[in-house]
Every structure is written in structure tokens, then in C-alpha cells.
Enzyme design. Sequence first.
Site, PDB file in Angstrom:
ATOM      1  N   GLU A 128       0.835  -1.208   0.000  1.00  0.00           N
ATOM      2  CA  GLU A 128       0.000   0.000   0.000  1.00  0.00           C
ATOM      3  C   GLU A 128       0.870   1.258   0.000  1.00  0.00           C
ATOM      4  OE1 GLU A 128      -2.551  -1.131  -1.036  1.00  0.00           O
ATOM      5  OE2 GLU A 128      -4.151  -0.831   0.406  1.00  0.00           O
ATOM      6  N   THR A 181      -5.391   6.850  -5.596  1.00  0.00           N
ATOM      7  CA  THR A 181      -5.497   7.082  -4.151  1.00  0.00           C
ATOM      8  C   THR A 181      -4.601   8.242  -3.725  1.00  0.00           C
ATOM      9  OG1 THR A 181      -6.040   4.774  -3.764  1.00  0.00           O
ATOM     10  CG2 THR A 181      -5.190   5.981  -1.886  1.00  0.00           C
TER      11      THR A 181
HETATM   12  N1  HSE Z   1      -8.215   4.745   3.519  1.00  0.00           N
HETATM   13  C1  HSE Z   1      -7.668   4.835   2.192  1.00  0.00           C
HETATM   14  C2  HSE Z   1      -8.069   6.170   1.596  1.00  0.00           C
HETATM   15  C3  HSE Z   1      -8.209   3.708   1.367  1.00  0.00           C
HETATM   16  O1  HSE Z   1      -9.245   6.489   1.666  1.00  0.00           O
HETATM   17  O2  HSE Z   1      -7.221   6.882   1.082  1.00  0.00           O
HETATM   18  C4  HSE Z   1      -7.708   3.710  -0.037  1.00  0.00           C
HETATM   19  O3  HSE Z   1      -8.353   2.666  -0.748  1.00  0.00           O
END
Ligand code: HSE
Length: 306
Positions: A128, A181
Site C-alpha cells: 500500500e 489514491t
Molecule cells: N483509507 C484509504 C483512503 C483507502 O481512503 O485513502 C484507499 O483505498
Amino acid sequence: MREIRVFCPATIANISCGFDVLGVALDSVGDEMVVRKVSKKGIRITKLTGQDLPLEAKKNVAGVAGLALLEASDYDGGFEIEIYKKIKAGSGIGSSAASSTGAVWAMNELLGRPFSKIELVRFAMEGERLASGVAHADNVAPALFGGFTLVRSYNPLDVISIPSPDQLYATVIHPQIEVKTSDSRSVLRTKITLAQGIKQWGNVGGLIAGLFTNDYDLVGRSLEDHIVEPIRSILIPGFDNVKSEALNAGALGCGISGSGPSIFAFCKGEAIANKVGESMKEVYQDIGIDYDVHVSKINTKGIRVI
Ligand code: HSE
């Protein structure tokens, strides 16, 4: 055992009120991976279908997560990985998390499970970090644990499994635009007011209580996000209409899935979940944006061998 084929579920992160801490695993959509133990050291991605992503291990989320596991392990050999992507990158349903968790979960199985699930979460978070610049765990934790998870704390890492009411379904619509993201994080404010905080943690508590007590209405009315959704929804064409149509069609609640552009709704029962999916589709048919719709029961097991 030398080789394993696994299903790596898509996930909905944030679940409206729980930015970076809440997530849930889906059942009807996910990637497949084949992971093979080989004597040659290191990680090699030998096949990748469905998406145009790097094969080089250090540039691929599965590779990076796998290398984090290898580094912590006393295993002397390596692994080959085949990735069959079904989840589109940048869709908001945990595409990178599916790959990074699939790699570490399968490697751990092939090594005789030397690592705990929480250690696997930590390795997968490195994927991630590569994908979004931040090692968030709200997609990787539900993929590994199954069901709903709460990241109660990042430091030290503390992941709590939350039960799911039996008739809870998720409907997800993915309008075919890509939202990275990293971009949808960069638009967020880093400070919130006390008033926003009060509303938000009231909803987090309400959602968790609703899931524990099978109180569908409480789950629904807790799906409110006073911090992130007002900003991110601007990046998603048709968001407000999709949400109001979903609620009119009987959804318990509706919000942005992860960092978007997918939008999710929770529903009681499959029939309502399908009806909600139809109502969401109509909005994008009118706007003229292509979409995918997924209707899924909650996946309480997480990654599994297929
Ligand atoms: N919590 C993260 C965001 C998840 O919202 O940026 C990304 O899939």
C-alpha cells in the site's frame, strides 16, 4: 506443498465514517494468484493478466509485500507469482491490497505459516505504501482477516475483527474513471474541527454497535462521513444522485468506497441489493459513463485457496 492458487477479495475501505481504520471484504469480486515456491532466491512476477502493471518485483505491490515477508523470514529460497487481475487499478475497491495480501498470505501458507495474520498485515502494508505513498491497512486487514475489520491503532498495529449481520449485502458501482489514491488523499484537509470529530466518532461507534447487534437501521444511519466525503465526492461525477437513488431504492446507507471512484451501499438482503444496483446504474446511463456493478455478500473468510 509447492504451489497454491488463491482468491484475493476486493474490499471497501473507510466505510464512510472510518477513514483509514474501517474496511470490509467482498465475495463476488477479487483477483486470483498462483504462488510457487522455488529454490532461486527473491520474488519473480512471472505472469500478470488483466491490467497493465509492472512485473519488476520492486515496482509491483505484490512483489514489495512479498519482499518484506522474505526479509523477515529465515527461508532461503524464493517465490514465483502469477497475478490474474480482475479488480481494476484505481477503482476504489482495494486492487493493490488484493495483490499484496494474496502474495504474503500464499507465501505464508507455503512456508508452513510462520507468520501471524497481524504480521502479514504489516508486510502487505508495504504494498500500500508503494501504491499510494501511505501504508494504510484498511483494505489489507479485511482481505486477510475477512469480514469487517477495525484498525484500532497503527502504532502499535492493532486490528479488531467485527462480526457481520447475516443478511448484509454490499452493492458497489464502479464508474469507469480512474482516481488515484495518492491524488484523492492529496485533496484532503489535515485538520478537523471538534464538532466534525464528535459527529464522526459517534458514527464509528454506532456502526460497530450496529454490526455487533445485527441492528441494520443503526448500521445504515451510522454511514455518514462529515470529513472526507464532502471533499472527495467532488471528484466523482454523479455521486450525489447515485447516493440519493440508492437510498430511495432501499439502501441502508451509501458512501464512497475507499478513495473512490467506486460508490458502495449496504443493503438488507440480496433482492434490495440488486434493486439498489439497478438504481445506481440508471444514473450513469443518463450521464453516459460506463460502469461495473458488483453485488456481494460480506466475505467473512477473506483470502482463500481455490
Ligand atoms: N483509507 C484509504 C483512503 C483507502 O481512503 O485513502 C484507499 O483505498
